[in-house]
Design a protein around this motif. Structure first.
Motif, PDB file in Angstrom:
ATOM      1  N   ASP A  30       0.854  -1.185   0.000  1.00 41.88           N
ATOM      2  CA  ASP A  30       0.000   0.000   0.000  1.00 41.88           C
ATOM      3  C   ASP A  30       0.892   1.237   0.000  1.00 41.88           C
ATOM      4  OD1 ASP A  30       0.597   0.844   2.671  1.00 41.88           O
ATOM      5  OD2 ASP A  30      -1.006  -0.393   3.476  1.00 41.88           O
ATOM      6  N   LEU A  31       0.342   2.346  -0.464  1.00 41.36           N
ATOM      7  CA  LEU A  31       1.163   3.532  -0.685  1.00 41.36           C
ATOM      8  C   LEU A  31       1.701   4.118   0.611  1.00 41.36           C
ATOM      9  CD1 LEU A  31      -0.641   5.330  -3.642  1.00 41.36           C
ATOM     10  CD2 LEU A  31       1.074   3.522  -3.661  1.00 41.36           C
ATOM     11  N   ASP A  32       0.996   3.915   1.732  1.00 42.94           N
ATOM     12  CA  ASP A  32       1.516   4.382   3.017  1.00 42.94           C
ATOM     13  C   ASP A  32       2.783   3.617   3.390  1.00 42.94           C
ATOM     14  OD1 ASP A  32      -0.489   6.242   3.324  1.00 42.94           O
ATOM     15  OD2 ASP A  32      -1.772   4.926   4.520  1.00 42.94           O
ATOM     16  N   THR A  33       2.755   2.283   3.183  1.00 49.77           N
ATOM     17  CA  THR A  33       3.941   1.469   3.462  1.00 49.77           C
ATOM     18  C   THR A  33       5.089   1.867   2.552  1.00 49.77           C
ATOM     19  OG1 THR A  33       2.571  -0.394   4.188  1.00 49.77           O
ATOM     20  CG2 THR A  33       4.839  -0.893   3.535  1.00 49.77           C
ATOM     21  N   LEU A  34       4.781   2.078   1.267  1.00 51.04           N
ATOM     22  CA  LEU A  34       5.821   2.489   0.328  1.00 51.04           C
ATOM     23  C   LEU A  34       6.399   3.841   0.709  1.00 51.04           C
ATOM     24  CD1 LEU A  34       7.347   1.771  -2.248  1.00 51.04           C
ATOM     25  CD2 LEU A  34       5.542   2.908  -3.555  1.00 51.04           C
ATOM     26  N   ASN A  35       5.554   4.759   1.116  1.00 53.61           N
ATOM     27  CA  ASN A  35       6.033   6.067   1.566  1.00 53.61           C
ATOM     28  C   ASN A  35       6.984   5.933   2.741  1.00 53.61           C
ATOM     29  OD1 ASN A  35       5.484   8.585   0.324  1.00 53.61           O
ATOM     30  ND2 ASN A  35       3.305   8.304   0.671  1.00 53.61           N
ATOM     31  N   THR A  36       6.657   5.021   3.669  1.00 55.73           N
ATOM     32  CA  THR A  36       7.525   4.791   4.825  1.00 55.73           C
ATOM     33  C   THR A  36       8.885   4.271   4.388  1.00 55.73           C
ATOM     34  OG1 THR A  36       5.609   4.313   6.237  1.00 55.73           O
ATOM     35  CG2 THR A  36       7.756   3.529   6.997  1.00 55.73           C
ATOM     36  N   LEU A  37       8.884   3.363   3.399  1.00 55.63           N
ATOM     37  CA  LEU A  37      10.143   2.805   2.907  1.00 55.63           C
ATOM     38  C   LEU A  37      10.968   3.841   2.151  1.00 55.63           C
ATOM     39  CD1 LEU A  37       8.775  -0.606   1.556  1.00 55.63           C
ATOM     40  CD2 LEU A  37      10.262  -0.307   3.535  1.00 55.63           C
ATOM     41  N   ILE A  38      10.289   4.677   1.366  1.00 55.54           N
ATOM     42  CA  ILE A  38      10.981   5.644   0.517  1.00 55.54           C
ATOM     43  C   ILE A  38      11.466   6.854   1.313  1.00 55.54           C
ATOM     44  CG2 ILE A  38      10.735   7.183  -1.477  1.00 55.54           C
ATOM     45  CD1 ILE A  38      10.795   4.191  -2.143  1.00 55.54           C
ATOM     46  N   GLY A  39      10.684   7.236   2.333  1.00 54.92           N
ATOM     47  CA  GLY A  39      11.028   8.430   3.089  1.00 54.92           C
ATOM     48  C   GLY A  39      10.838   9.668   2.226  1.00 54.92           C
ATOM     49  N   GLN A  40      11.775  10.562   2.251  1.00 54.94           N
ATOM     50  CA  GLN A  40      11.696  11.802   1.486  1.00 54.94           C
ATOM     51  C   GLN A  40      12.453  11.728   0.152  1.00 54.94           C
ATOM     52  OE1 GLN A  40       9.716  14.313   2.603  1.00 54.94           O
ATOM     53  NE2 GLN A  40       9.202  12.815   4.202  1.00 54.94           N
ATOM     54  N   GLN A  41      12.785  10.510  -0.286  1.00 55.12           N
ATOM     55  CA  GLN A  41      13.623  10.363  -1.479  1.00 55.12           C
ATOM     56  C   GLN A  41      12.800  10.119  -2.739  1.00 55.12           C
ATOM     57  OE1 GLN A  41      16.134   7.244   0.451  1.00 55.12           O
ATOM     58  NE2 GLN A  41      17.818   8.614  -0.103  1.00 55.12           N
ATOM     59  N   LEU A  42      11.740  10.898  -2.918  1.00 54.26           N
ATOM     60  CA  LEU A  42      10.864  10.727  -4.066  1.00 54.26           C
ATOM     61  C   LEU A  42      11.581  10.986  -5.384  1.00 54.26           C
ATOM     62  CD1 LEU A  42       7.528  12.385  -2.826  1.00 54.26           C
ATOM     63  CD2 LEU A  42       8.222   9.986  -2.724  1.00 54.26           C
ATOM     64  N   GLU A  43      12.645  11.774  -5.342  1.00 51.69           N
ATOM     65  CA  GLU A  43      13.350  12.104  -6.586  1.00 51.69           C
ATOM     66  C   GLU A  43      14.011  10.887  -7.211  1.00 51.69           C
ATOM     67  OE1 GLU A  43      16.352  12.899  -3.247  1.00 51.69           O
ATOM     68  OE2 GLU A  43      14.191  13.113  -3.606  1.00 51.69           O
ATOM     69  N   TYR A  44      14.176   9.810  -6.422  1.00 50.78           N
ATOM     70  CA  TYR A  44      14.803   8.606  -6.947  1.00 50.78           C
ATOM     71  C   TYR A  44      13.795   7.661  -7.608  1.00 50.78           C
ATOM     72  CZ  TYR A  44      18.889  10.074  -4.295  1.00 50.78           C
ATOM     73  OH  TYR A  44      19.947  10.793  -3.816  1.00 50.78           O
ATOM     74  N   LEU A  45      12.510   8.006  -7.551  1.00 46.14           N
ATOM     75  CA  LEU A  45      11.462   7.165  -8.115  1.00 46.14           C
ATOM     76  C   LEU A  45      11.132   7.607  -9.530  1.00 46.14           C
ATOM     77  CD1 LEU A  45       8.959   6.918  -5.113  1.00 46.14           C
ATOM     78  CD2 LEU A  45      10.684   5.250  -5.809  1.00 46.14           C
ATOM     79  N   PRO A  46      10.519   6.702 -10.322  1.00 45.21           N
ATOM     80  CA  PRO A  46       9.969   7.151 -11.603  1.00 45.21           C
ATOM     81  C   PRO A  46       9.022   8.328 -11.382  1.00 45.21           C
ATOM     82  CG  PRO A  46       9.897   4.765 -11.444  1.00 45.21           C
ATOM     83  CD  PRO A  46      10.325   5.264 -10.106  1.00 45.21           C
ATOM     84  N   LYS A  47       9.028   9.281 -12.316  1.00 45.31           N
ATOM     85  CA  LYS A  47       8.309  10.531 -12.136  1.00 45.31           C
ATOM     86  C   LYS A  47       6.844  10.321 -11.755  1.00 45.31           C
ATOM     87  CE  LYS A  47       7.027  14.753 -14.647  1.00 45.31           C
ATOM     88  NZ  LYS A  47       7.135  15.470 -15.947  1.00 45.31           N
ATOM     89  N   GLU A  48       6.126   9.467 -12.498  1.00 42.04           N
ATOM     90  CA  GLU A  48       4.701   9.285 -12.251  1.00 42.04           C
ATOM     91  C   GLU A  48       4.432   8.678 -10.878  1.00 42.04           C
ATOM     92  OE1 GLU A  48       6.342   8.219 -14.822  1.00 42.04           O
ATOM     93  OE2 GLU A  48       5.453   8.972 -16.675  1.00 42.04           O
TER      94      GLU A  48
END
Length: 342
Positions: A144-162
């Motif tokens: 779920d996106l909450d779990t993914l957010n927890t794993l990613i933290g603030q490093q959204l720039e490392y993810l695919p743009k969409e």
């Protein structure tokens, strides 16, 4: 009940349809469900297919699904599925082929063996799925996106743009990325399918594999995006020859051709061959060969019918010490230790 045609079965599933099919199984005293605390196995009614679906709840917000189906005929399903609108799904094709179309989206989705897909829809999923006749094996994991957010933290720039936009809360009706599985992905999916553990150890082991597959998938998407300009230099015929080269290697694990010989066999220069392997498979020619040699060695040792030295020779190692070093680097165990544990 669903309408059926002999040549290509057209089935429209609603919740009552599914309940009725499973009710028929219960009436014949055929078990449809088997479950423990964290795992559920669903055996499908024969009117749909021969096979089962295994669902494992690894932790809140993290789930794994294994599908093992055999279709006697090509099958077309009209689907309507609501709920789970904030799950990221990444699936890996083991065998078989499916084609799908999501209602309201002008995009056809093809999913086949040795390919992966990462995506989600933020609306109810409606559309059609067409399954080819024969065996269909699929591994899928859900976060779920909450779990993914927890794993990613603030490093959204490392993810695919969409995907980064979706995690940032921007509206996104459809996100889907597909690609060819790398040897590392194929290897991890086989580790999942042949997980040797039970209970808590199994759950923790599979949690780690979910994260490993997530990392490999996102890395491959990023690699493909970063090399998209370079890929334009590869013609369709070049890519076809790269796949031909991989088939030659897999057919000759015991005595593979040298890089120059392989280049000659597929009529590509060695530079284009090396660049092509990185772009198509996400690894070097040697790395591709190594992954598949180790995967083959693992399967042979697990079968227990051959000695370690015989396995080494079958995967192209004339030096037993070199084979043991390579195997331990990959699996953390020597070949002898691995064989004894099986």
């Amino acid at each position: 009940m669903p309408n059926q045609r002999r040549s290509t079965m057209q089935v429209s599933f609603s919740a009552p349809d599914i309940h009725e099919l499973f009710a028929e199984r219960r009436a014949r005293q055929e078990p449809a469900f088997a479950a423990d605390l964290n795992e559920q196995v669903i055996h499908f009614p024969e009117k749909i297919c021969d096979g089962w679906l295994r669902r494992l709840q690894l932790r809140p917000g993290m789930e794994m699904v294994m599908q093992n189906f055999h279709f006697r005929d090509a099958l077309s399903l009209a689907i309507q599925e609501k709920g789970n609108i904030s799950l990221l799904r990444f699936g890996f094709g083991i065998t078989g082929e499916t084609n799908g179309k999501i209602a309201g989206q002008n995009r056809e989705i093809q999913f086949r063996a040795k390919h992966f897909a990462v995506g989600f829809t933020t609306d109810a999923d409606t559309g059609t799925i067409e399954y080819a006749r024969g065996q269909q094996n699929l591994l899928a994991t859900y976060l779920d996106l909450d779990t993914l957010n927890t794993l990613i933290g603030q490093q959204l720039e490392y993810l695919p743009k969409e995907l980064g936009q979706a995690l940032a809360g921007q509206p996104m009706p459809l996100y889907l990325q597909t690609g060819r599985m790398t040897p590392a992905m194929e290897f991890v999916t086989q580790q999942v399918i042949h997980c040797p553990y039970q209970g808590l150890t199994k759950r923790l082991y599979l949690e780690g594999k979910v994260l490993e597959l997530l990392a490999l998938s996102l890395h491959q998407i990023a690699e493909e995006a970063s090399t998209s300009t370079q890929k334009k230099t590869l013609k369709a015929s070049d890519i076809e020859q790269i796949h031909h080269a991989s088939e030659i290697l897999l057919s000759n694990l015991e005595a593979p051709p040298s890089l120059m010989e392989l280049s000659r066999l597929v009529s590509l220069n060695d530079y284009k061959l090396k660049i092509g392997f990185r772009q198509v498979f996400g690894t070097t020619v040697f790395g591709y060969l190594y992954q598949h040699r180790m995967q083959r060695a693992q399967a042979l040792l697990a079968a227990g019918e051959r000695s370690v030295s015989a396995v080494a020779e079958l995967v192209g190692y004339t030096n037993l010490s070199a084979f043991s070093t390579a195997f331990k680097r990959k699996f953390g165990l020597s070949p002898n230790s691995y064989k004894q544990r099986r």
